[in-house]
Write a protein that holds these residues in place. Sequence first.
Motif, PDB file in Angstrom:
ATOM      1  N   UNK A 179       0.865  -1.161   0.000  1.00 50.18           N
ATOM      2  CA  UNK A 179       0.000   0.000   0.000  1.00 50.18           C
ATOM      3  C   UNK A 179       0.913   1.225   0.000  1.00 50.18           C
ATOM      4  N   UNK A 180       0.373   2.358  -0.464  1.00 51.16           N
ATOM      5  CA  UNK A 180       1.210   3.544  -0.563  1.00 51.16           C
ATOM      6  C   UNK A 180       1.842   3.937   0.765  1.00 51.16           C
ATOM      7  N   UNK A 181       1.096   3.788   1.853  1.00 54.26           N
ATOM      8  CA  UNK A 181       1.633   4.219   3.146  1.00 54.26           C
ATOM      9  C   UNK A 181       2.678   3.260   3.706  1.00 54.26           C
ATOM     10  N   UNK A 182       2.812   2.060   3.087  1.00 58.90           N
ATOM     11  CA  UNK A 182       3.791   1.086   3.556  1.00 58.90           C
ATOM     12  C   UNK A 182       5.124   1.187   2.828  1.00 58.90           C
ATOM     13  N   UNK A 183       5.111   1.797   1.658  1.00 60.35           N
ATOM     14  CA  UNK A 183       6.283   1.779   0.786  1.00 60.35           C
ATOM     15  C   UNK A 183       7.511   2.398   1.452  1.00 60.35           C
ATOM     16  N   UNK A 184       7.318   3.558   2.074  1.00 59.74           N
ATOM     17  CA  UNK A 184       8.456   4.345   2.540  1.00 59.74           C
ATOM     18  C   UNK A 184       9.240   3.673   3.658  1.00 59.74           C
ATOM     19  N   UNK A 185       8.642   2.641   4.284  1.00 57.02           N
ATOM     20  CA  UNK A 185       9.317   1.966   5.392  1.00 57.02           C
ATOM     21  C   UNK A 185       9.772   0.556   5.010  1.00 57.02           C
ATOM     22  N   UNK A 186       9.680   0.210   3.735  1.00 61.29           N
ATOM     23  CA  UNK A 186       9.966  -1.163   3.306  1.00 61.29           C
ATOM     24  C   UNK A 186      11.345  -1.283   2.660  1.00 61.29           C
ATOM     25  N   UNK A 187      12.152  -2.177   3.183  1.00 65.31           N
ATOM     26  CA  UNK A 187      13.454  -2.457   2.573  1.00 65.31           C
ATOM     27  C   UNK A 187      13.292  -3.151   1.234  1.00 65.31           C
ATOM     28  N   UNK A 188      12.230  -3.935   1.097  1.00 63.52           N
ATOM     29  CA  UNK A 188      11.963  -4.593  -0.193  1.00 63.52           C
ATOM     30  C   UNK A 188      11.780  -3.541  -1.276  1.00 63.52           C
ATOM     31  N   UNK A 189      11.077  -2.473  -0.945  1.00 68.79           N
ATOM     32  CA  UNK A 189      10.858  -1.406  -1.919  1.00 68.79           C
ATOM     33  C   UNK A 189      12.159  -0.704  -2.272  1.00 68.79           C
ATOM     34  N   UNK A 211      12.371  -0.688  -6.259  1.00 70.03           N
ATOM     35  CA  UNK A 211      12.696   0.576  -6.937  1.00 70.03           C
ATOM     36  C   UNK A 211      13.893   0.456  -7.885  1.00 70.03           C
ATOM     37  N   UNK A 212      15.009  -0.198  -7.477  1.00 68.19           N
ATOM     38  CA  UNK A 212      16.106  -0.381  -8.442  1.00 68.19           C
ATOM     39  C   UNK A 212      15.673  -1.153  -9.684  1.00 68.19           C
TER      40      UNK A 212
END
Length: 326
Positions: free
Chosen positions: A39-49, A54-55
């Motif tokens: 979810x959008x609010x989870x992205x900023x705290x995710x190492x997977x992201x 993202x890479x």
Amino acid sequence: MNTRTHTSSRANPWVLLLLTLLLLAAMATSCLFGAVDFQWDEIWHSQIFWQLRLPRVIMSALVGAVLSVCGAAYQSIFRNPLTDPYVLGVSSGASLGAAVAILLGLEAFLWGVGGFALAAALLTVLLIYKIASIGNRMHTTTLLLTGVCLTLLISALISFLMVLNQEKMDTIIFWTMGSFGSASWTDIAILTPVTVAGIGTVLWYCRDLNLLLAGSEAARSMGVEVEKVKRILLVATTLMVAFAVSSCGVIGFVGLIVPHAVRLVAGPDNRGVVPYSMLCGALFVLVCDTLARYLLRPSELPVGSLTSMVGAPLFIYLLYKNKKNY
């Protein structure tokens, strides 16, 4: 006569803006899909992201832009709409280097599989250039034929190596079909300056590419330093393709279908074709990679197989629809 131009003046800025916005929207959406949904609010705290998703999204856009721009350049240099970035043996050389690295267990040595792929790709192209050059002149027809022949030879060698080492066959096949699964920030840091410099070079010589479409003699009569321009463009595009292939494997049909389709819609002027191809190619590969990791999750398809499955029928359709023009 100065035949070069600094900008792609024939590209409609509104179309470029629209394509850029579509690409950014696709990149943002792609970040949400994969084996793990966010979810959008989870992205900023995710190492997977940050470390994986993202890479991968950025790398797929970079490689799509590289392959499409190189395809547009090759089609003008060789005056052949069926030419693609792999025609000079870049992909086959990279595949052989990767296969040797995998079979010898050198994945952790120096730059790993990608490093061996890059070295083999560059050596292959240098060999082809050497064969096709006579003095200071480079014969494009000989260059094409040499690339095709060497590609067939190397493909046979790779098949032979896989038969002798069947336990590693799956790994080699998956690499040769392309994947962004191992994309990292290091890969992006290496590929980005090569991409910027290479695409900048192609844009600089867009008008020269237009004149080359009329033939070498006609271009020379209008002030183009034909051999110099061809050499510079071939070196710049080959380096881009070699670095791209070494980072993700072989991704087919992008450099063939995207610039060809752009030309059918936007016309033959490379000052429009090149920037449009850059953005459309990035968007095409990004969408294909998103589908490749979403359709069979948690497993994923090799993105090269998906681009081929989409690109081949589309290209056949375009050829059929426009066959009177060939």
